[in-house]
Design a protein around this motif. Structure first.
Motif, short mmCIF file in Angstrom:
data_model
loop_
_atom_site.label_atom_id
_atom_site.label_comp_id
_atom_site.label_asym_id
_atom_site.label_seq_id
_atom_site.Cartn_x
_atom_site.Cartn_y
_atom_site.Cartn_z
N SER A 1 42.64 40.68 33.03
CA SER A 1 43.90 40.14 32.49
C SER A 1 44.35 38.94 33.30
O SER A 1 44.78 37.93 32.74
CB SER A 1 44.97 41.23 32.51
N LEU A 2 44.24 39.04 34.62
CA LEU A 2 44.64 37.92 35.47
C LEU A 2 43.73 36.71 35.24
O LEU A 2 44.19 35.57 35.27
CB LEU A 2 44.61 38.34 36.94
N ALA A 3 42.43 36.97 35.02
CA ALA A 3 41.52 35.85 34.75
C ALA A 3 41.90 35.16 33.44
O ALA A 3 41.89 33.93 33.35
CB ALA A 3 40.08 36.36 34.70
N ARG A 4 42.23 35.96 32.40
CA ARG A 4 42.64 35.36 31.12
C ARG A 4 43.94 34.57 31.30
O ARG A 4 44.08 33.46 30.79
CB ARG A 4 42.84 36.45 30.07
N ARG A 5 44.87 35.16 32.02
CA ARG A 5 46.14 34.47 32.24
C ARG A 5 45.94 33.19 33.05
O ARG A 5 46.62 32.18 32.82
CB ARG A 5 47.13 35.40 32.94
N LYS A 6 44.98 33.25 34.00
CA LYS A 6 44.69 32.04 34.78
C LYS A 6 44.14 30.95 33.88
O LYS A 6 44.54 29.79 33.98
CB LYS A 6 43.70 32.38 35.89
N LEU A 7 43.22 31.32 32.98
CA LEU A 7 42.66 30.33 32.04
C LEU A 7 43.75 29.75 31.14
O LEU A 7 43.80 28.54 30.90
CB LEU A 7 41.55 30.95 31.20
N GLU A 8 44.62 30.63 30.64
CA GLU A 8 45.72 30.16 29.79
C GLU A 8 46.65 29.23 30.57
O GLU A 8 47.09 28.20 30.05
CB GLU A 8 46.51 31.35 29.24
N ALA A 9 46.93 29.60 31.83
CA ALA A 9 47.80 28.76 32.65
C ALA A 9 47.15 27.41 32.93
O ALA A 9 47.82 26.37 32.93
CB ALA A 9 48.13 29.48 33.96
N GLU A 10 45.83 27.41 33.15
CA GLU A 10 45.13 26.14 33.38
C GLU A 10 45.16 25.27 32.13
O GLU A 10 45.35 24.05 32.21
CB GLU A 10 43.69 26.41 33.80
N GLU A 11 45.02 25.89 30.95
CA GLU A 11 45.10 25.14 29.70
C GLU A 11 46.49 24.56 29.51
O GLU A 11 46.65 23.39 29.12
CB GLU A 11 44.74 26.03 28.52
N GLN A 12 47.51 25.37 29.80
CA GLN A 12 48.89 24.88 29.68
C GLN A 12 49.13 23.76 30.68
O GLN A 12 49.83 22.79 30.37
CB GLN A 12 49.87 26.02 29.90
N LEU A 13 48.57 23.90 31.89
CA LEU A 13 48.73 22.85 32.89
C LEU A 13 48.09 21.55 32.42
O LEU A 13 48.69 20.47 32.54
CB LEU A 13 48.12 23.30 34.22
N LYS A 14 46.88 21.65 31.85
CA LYS A 14 46.23 20.44 31.33
C LYS A 14 47.05 19.82 30.20
O LYS A 14 47.20 18.60 30.13
CB LYS A 14 44.83 20.78 30.82
#
Length: 177
Positions: A64-77
């Motif tokens: 879950s944390l890995a998915r949230r990290k990917l989502e956060a990175e996408e939002q950051l981009k």
């Protein structure tokens, strides 16, 4: 049997006359093993299931944390690209606002010019109407003055006899024709 041996070894190690460190160590290790065996029998399955469920929960949480990290990175981009485009968007909005302002200004000027033209036309019509009225009034006044002057002139030139003859001649011409 192993438990009994360990218990006996513990008793012997405490009451033996020459102190033997190896027997003491063996008795202590045996006591720990007995304690762990009792713990295992009492709650081993619960501990194993708790640890395995905890392992599963930790694995799920890591996923879950890995998915949230990917989502956060996408939002950051996305935010970084929006920030990079923010200046261009601001300029586009300003240009659009300027264009709308100019269009509004042009429409207001066109409306004002149309209204001024209407007012000019109304003023011209009113002036024409007043001019025609004044000319008609002046003509009527001049005609009345001419009639009065002619009448006065005729009255001076004609006496009563001439006047009666003039009327008779005019009536005869009208009747005969």
């Amino acid at each position: 049997m192993a438990v009994a041996t360990l218990v006996l070894l513990g008793i012997v190690s405490h009451y033996s006359d020459p102190y033997n460190a190896w027997i003491n160590l063996l008795a202590r290790v045996g006591n720990v093993c007995v304690f762990l065996y009792i713990l295992w029998r009492a709650g081993g399955k619960a501990i194993v299931s708790s640890l395995s469920s905890r392992r599963t929960n930790i694995a799920e949480e890591l996923d879950s944390l890995a998915r949230r990290k990917l989502e956060a990175e996408e939002q950051l981009k996305d935010l970084q690209s929006r920030i990079a485009n923010l200046n261009a968007e601001r300029e586009a909005i300003l240009e659009e606002s300027r264009a709308q302002g100019e269009a509004l200004k042009a429409s207001l000027i066109a409306e004002a010019q149309a209204e001024a033209e209407k007012i000019r036309e109304q003023a011209a019509r009113a002036a024409d109407t007043e001019t025609k009225g004044a000319v008609d009034a002046l003509r009527n006044q001049i005609a009345d003055e001419i009639i009065e002057a002619v009448e006065a002139s005729l009255k001076e030139r004609l006496n009563a006899n001439k006047h009666a003859k003039l009327i008779d001649n005019a009536l005869k011409k009208v009747v005969l024709n």
